[in-house]
Scaffold this motif. Structure first.
Motif, PDB file in Angstrom:
ATOM      1  N   SER A 302       0.841  -1.192   0.000  1.00 26.07           N
ATOM      2  CA  SER A 302       0.000   0.000   0.000  1.00 26.07           C
ATOM      3  C   SER A 302       0.876   1.241   0.000  1.00 26.07           C
ATOM      4  O   SER A 302       1.986   1.240   0.543  1.00 26.07           O
ATOM      5  CB  SER A 302      -0.934   0.007   1.217  1.00 26.07           C
ATOM      6  N   PHE A 303       0.368   2.326  -0.608  1.00 27.38           N
ATOM      7  CA  PHE A 303       1.119   3.583  -0.657  1.00 27.38           C
ATOM      8  C   PHE A 303       0.158   4.724  -0.973  1.00 27.38           C
ATOM      9  O   PHE A 303      -0.942   4.510  -1.496  1.00 27.38           O
ATOM     10  CB  PHE A 303       2.261   3.525  -1.681  1.00 27.38           C
ATOM     11  N   GLY A 304       0.597   5.936  -0.628  1.00 28.26           N
ATOM     12  CA  GLY A 304      -0.238   7.112  -0.839  1.00 28.26           C
ATOM     13  C   GLY A 304      -0.666   7.756   0.461  1.00 28.26           C
ATOM     14  O   GLY A 304       0.057   7.708   1.475  1.00 28.26           O
ATOM     15  N   ASP A 305      -1.846   8.339   0.450  1.00 29.28           N
ATOM     16  CA  ASP A 305      -2.379   9.050   1.618  1.00 29.28           C
ATOM     17  C   ASP A 305      -2.745   8.053   2.710  1.00 29.28           C
ATOM     18  O   ASP A 305      -3.470   7.083   2.463  1.00 29.28           O
ATOM     19  CB  ASP A 305      -3.607   9.849   1.187  1.00 29.28           C
ATOM     20  N   ASN A 306      -2.259   8.306   3.921  1.00 30.15           N
ATOM     21  CA  ASN A 306      -2.560   7.437   5.063  1.00 30.15           C
ATOM     22  C   ASN A 306      -3.153   8.226   6.212  1.00 30.15           C
ATOM     23  O   ASN A 306      -3.091   7.816   7.368  1.00 30.15           O
ATOM     24  CB  ASN A 306      -1.282   6.723   5.534  1.00 30.15           C
ATOM     25  N   SER A 307      -3.767   9.370   5.904  1.00 30.57           N
ATOM     26  CA  SER A 307      -4.271  10.253   6.955  1.00 30.57           C
ATOM     27  C   SER A 307      -5.400   9.632   7.760  1.00 30.57           C
ATOM     28  O   SER A 307      -5.663  10.048   8.892  1.00 30.57           O
ATOM     29  CB  SER A 307      -4.744  11.578   6.340  1.00 30.57           C
ATOM     30  N   SER A 308      -6.093   8.627   7.190  1.00 37.31           N
ATOM     31  CA  SER A 308      -7.164   7.943   7.923  1.00 37.31           C
ATOM     32  C   SER A 308      -6.798   6.501   8.258  1.00 37.31           C
ATOM     33  O   SER A 308      -7.654   5.722   8.680  1.00 37.31           O
ATOM     34  CB  SER A 308      -8.460   7.959   7.097  1.00 37.31           C
ATOM     35  N   GLY A 309      -5.542   6.129   8.034  1.00 34.78           N
ATOM     36  CA  GLY A 309      -5.120   4.762   8.294  1.00 34.78           C
ATOM     37  C   GLY A 309      -5.482   3.796   7.185  1.00 34.78           C
ATOM     38  O   GLY A 309      -5.458   2.574   7.377  1.00 34.78           O
ATOM     39  N   GLN A 310      -5.784   4.320   5.989  1.00 39.37           N
ATOM     40  CA  GLN A 310      -6.232   3.458   4.896  1.00 39.37           C
ATOM     41  C   GLN A 310      -5.140   2.575   4.305  1.00 39.37           C
ATOM     42  O   GLN A 310      -5.441   1.664   3.530  1.00 39.37           O
ATOM     43  CB  GLN A 310      -6.887   4.290   3.790  1.00 39.37           C
ATOM     44  N   LEU A 311      -3.879   2.826   4.663  1.00 36.00           N
ATOM     45  CA  LEU A 311      -2.800   1.966   4.173  1.00 36.00           C
ATOM     46  C   LEU A 311      -2.610   0.726   5.042  1.00 36.00           C
ATOM     47  O   LEU A 311      -1.804  -0.147   4.719  1.00 36.00           O
ATOM     48  CB  LEU A 311      -1.488   2.746   4.106  1.00 36.00           C
ATOM     49  N   GLY A 312      -3.351   0.642   6.148  1.00 33.68           N
ATOM     50  CA  GLY A 312      -3.301  -0.557   6.982  1.00 33.68           C
ATOM     51  C   GLY A 312      -2.341  -0.488   8.136  1.00 33.68           C
ATOM     52  O   GLY A 312      -2.147  -1.469   8.848  1.00 33.68           O
ATOM     53  N   PHE A 313      -1.706   0.676   8.342  1.00 33.66           N
ATOM     54  CA  PHE A 313      -0.829   0.858   9.494  1.00 33.66           C
ATOM     55  C   PHE A 313      -0.926   2.306   9.941  1.00 33.66           C
ATOM     56  O   PHE A 313      -1.401   3.173   9.212  1.00 33.66           O
ATOM     57  CB  PHE A 313       0.622   0.481   9.169  1.00 33.66           C
ATOM     58  N   GLN A 314      -0.469   2.564  11.160  1.00 32.41           N
ATOM     59  CA  GLN A 314      -0.610   3.883  11.743  1.00 32.41           C
ATOM     60  C   GLN A 314       0.318   4.882  11.071  1.00 32.41           C
ATOM     61  O   GLN A 314       1.475   4.571  10.775  1.00 32.41           O
ATOM     62  CB  GLN A 314      -0.327   3.824  13.244  1.00 32.41           C
ATOM     63  N   SER A 315      -0.216   6.088  10.834  1.00 38.76           N
ATOM     64  CA  SER A 315       0.591   7.136  10.216  1.00 38.76           C
ATOM     65  C   SER A 315       1.642   7.646  11.186  1.00 38.76           C
ATOM     66  O   SER A 315       1.421   7.708  12.396  1.00 38.76           O
ATOM     67  CB  SER A 315      -0.296   8.309   9.781  1.00 38.76           C
ATOM     68  N   GLU A 316       2.794   7.998  10.617  1.00 33.52           N
ATOM     69  CA  GLU A 316       3.805   8.639  11.429  1.00 33.52           C
ATOM     70  C   GLU A 316       3.412  10.083  11.678  1.00 33.52           C
ATOM     71  O   GLU A 316       2.820  10.741  10.813  1.00 33.52           O
ATOM     72  CB  GLU A 316       5.164   8.578  10.734  1.00 33.52           C
ATOM     73  N   LEU A 317       3.731  10.578  12.851  1.00 29.82           N
ATOM     74  CA  LEU A 317       3.355  11.918  13.226  1.00 29.82           C
ATOM     75  C   LEU A 317       3.940  12.944  12.252  1.00 29.82           C
ATOM     76  O   LEU A 317       5.146  12.988  12.019  1.00 29.82           O
ATOM     77  CB  LEU A 317       3.839  12.222  14.652  1.00 29.82           C
TER      78      LEU A 317
END
Length: 555
Positions: A302-317
């Motif tokens: 997965s790659f791209g926007d992860n602002s809602s956790g849609q990549l399957g892992f927690q976003s880095e701060l």
């Protein structure tokens, strides 16, 4: 005791009690009132044929029959863009309605947005409609002919169309832009130029470089600003798919690529995603601003926007975008379970991602080996469906309203389902055969046992039935088809396309709601009433778009 006589009534009073007595006239005897006799309504006539009996005992049989007799498109949801009901001024269409232009038609593909629709006809031509296509007339018309299109994807303002030969066309949504005489081939810049003999509808060709001998594009998928292209050799290319904004959230999978750093050449030139080069990818999926890729070994990237956790892992701060494909940590979800997971399918849309897993029971290793799995359970496979991303509209399907997910969550209503397979005399798992994801809502078509072989040679109780469909997520524009506007955070059934009693019934067990909507799987049939038409292989498909939904007959 005093007696008081009044007209029509006699009044006899003793103390505080009052008794009213009727006063009868001597000249007119009392006669009974005339009563209308109501006879028992005639009972329904018994069935006179096998087919009539099947229709009486099985709503699902009726659905299958209608899908073969009346192919076409049903649509519902937002109608502000004149997509669901072009002839109507209604802002919303609350329940499934036939889109009359497509009556009797079989389509290769169909995609819907709130403001425009696009479809590929049976012979490969492109049809467009909606206010974003033409403000003057929202009715469907054929725009691009002769390209033998097989599949389409849509971005914010363009259609990405794939031909049977592997050519990829980028076509403007707006009819006004289609007459701007864009180049029909790649050029050194995005700005179109004039030619002496422009195509009827202008378009651009997205051609990946360095394709191998016999290699061609076999699948396309698009978000709002970017698209992915999958080749026959398992390579993945990405490109800009909108003329409004350049993808800048990592969804192209090319590290450091921005509008400022892009190389010379067309604005929408395809790039091979180098991080996936050593993996043979078999499926791709895109959300609004993120991407998924599934390889032949069951690994998801997965790659791209992860602002809602849609990549399957927690976003880095402070760093919500990931521009290098990262493996989704599926194995970690099964730690300590004695289950070996393998992802079998992926889907994405809006700010959400979904994947299905086949997990096989195995013996544990190390400390886990002390608790042995019974021999009869070894090799047993369970199927589970997981979701990640935004859940405020209920689109995670987990029964909760969640803004952001920090890890994938199991959709229990679509996991650990089984049925008896009469062909093999075994219990087999039920998986989602297809997930269609809109901006905020989702539909799952299950691969449960179906039956399409009822005929004049089989018994009168032999009925046809199709595949179950379950719906959940946002319903702000009635896109779930329940007739109500409330969102659903757990999968539910809806009623049949032509009306039914079980719309909106929640899932407690797979068999709840006998009069529920099912899609008809692929079958070679003769079209028309009584099977009097031409012979063709068809199936029903579900398409969830941005605040709109459709079910269509596909070839």
């Amino acid at each position: 005791m005093g007696v008081l006589a009044v007209t029509g009534l006699g009044c006899l009073a003793t103390g505080t009690a009052v008794l009213l007595l009727p006063f009868f006239a001597e000249t007119e005897p009392l006669r009974p009132e005339k009563v209308d006799i109501i006879f028992e309504k005639p009972r329904s006539k018994p069935p006179t044929s096998k087919e009539e009996n099947r229709e009486m005992v099985s709503p699902q049989h009726v659905q299958v029959k209608k899908s073969w007799e009346n192919p076409g498109v049903y649509a519902w949801g937002s109608n502000t863009g004149k997509v669901v009901a072009p002839e109507s001024k209604e802002a919303f269409v609350k329940t499934p309605r036939r889109l009359s232009y497509f009556d009797g038609q079989i389509l290769r593909d169909l995609k819907l947005d709130r403001d425009f629709g696009a479809a590929v006809t049976e012979n490969g031509d492109l049809v467009q409609w909606g206010t974003a296509f033409s403000k003057g007339s929202a009715n469907p018309i054929i725009t691009l002919k002769g390209k033998d299109l097989v599949k389409i994807a849509i971005s914010r303002d363009r259609i990405i169309a794939l031909s049977s030969g592997g050519s990829v066309y980028s076509i403007p949504v707006a009819s006004a832009d289609q007459t701007a005489k864009e180049t029909a081939s790649t050029s050194s810049s995005w700005i179109p130029f004039w030619s002496s003999a422009p195509p009827t509808v202008s378009y651009r060709i997205l051609k990946p470089k360095s394709l191998g001998w016999g290699e061609k594009v076999v699948d396309v998928s698009s978000g709002l600003e970017h698209c992915l292209m999958l080749t026959s050799k398992g390579r993945v290319f990405s490109a800009a798919s909108s003329s409004e904004d350049f993808p800048a959230r990592g969804q192209l999978g090319i590290p450091g690529l921005t509008w400022q750093t892009r190389p010379e050449g067309p604005y929408d030139q395809p790039y091979e995603i180098g991080a996936l080069h050593r993996f043979k990818v078999k499926a791709i999926a895109t959300g609004d601003f993120h991407s998924l890729a599934l390889d032949s070994d069951g690994r998801v990237f997965s790659f791209g926007d992860n602002s809602s956790g849609q990549l399957g892992f927690q976003s880095e701060l402070g760093s919500p975008y990931v521009d290098v494909p990262a493996p989704l940590p599926v194995t970690a979800l099964y730690n300590g379970t004695k289950l070996l997971p393998k992802v079998t399918s992926i889907a994405a849309g809006g700010l959400n991602s979904y994947f299905t897993v086949d997990a096989k029971r195995v013996q544990g290793k190390g400390n886990n080996a002390k608790e042995l799995v019974p021999v009869k359970d070894l090799g047993k496979t369970i199927s589970e469906t997981w979701a990640c991303g935004e859940g405020i509209y209920g689109s995670l399907g987990t029964g909760k309203w969640t803004h952001i997910s920090t890890a994938p969550t199991k959709i229990k209503a679509l996991s650990n389902l089984y049925e008896y397979d009469e062909a093999t005399n075994t219990i087999v798992p039920i998986r989602p055969a297809h997930l269609s994801v809109g901006a905020t809502h989702v539909c799952a078509v299950l691969d449960n046992a179906t039956h399409l072989s009822a005929s004049g040679q089989t018994s009168a109780n032999d009925t046809n039935y199709g595949a179950d469909t379950l719906w959940w997520g946002g319903n702000e524009s009635y896109q779930l088809g329940t007739g109500k506007r409330s969102n659903a955070n757990t999968p539910l059934y809806i009623g049949p396309l032509d009306g039914g009693q079980q719309a909106g019934s929640s899932v407690v067990g797979r068999l709840e709601g006998t009069d529920r909507f099912q899609v008809t799987p692929r079958k070679t049939v003769r079209l028309g009433e009584g099977g009097s038409g031409r012979k063709v292989s068809i199936e029903q498909r579900v398409e969830c778009g941005r605040l709109v939904t459709a079910v269509y007959t596909g070839t």
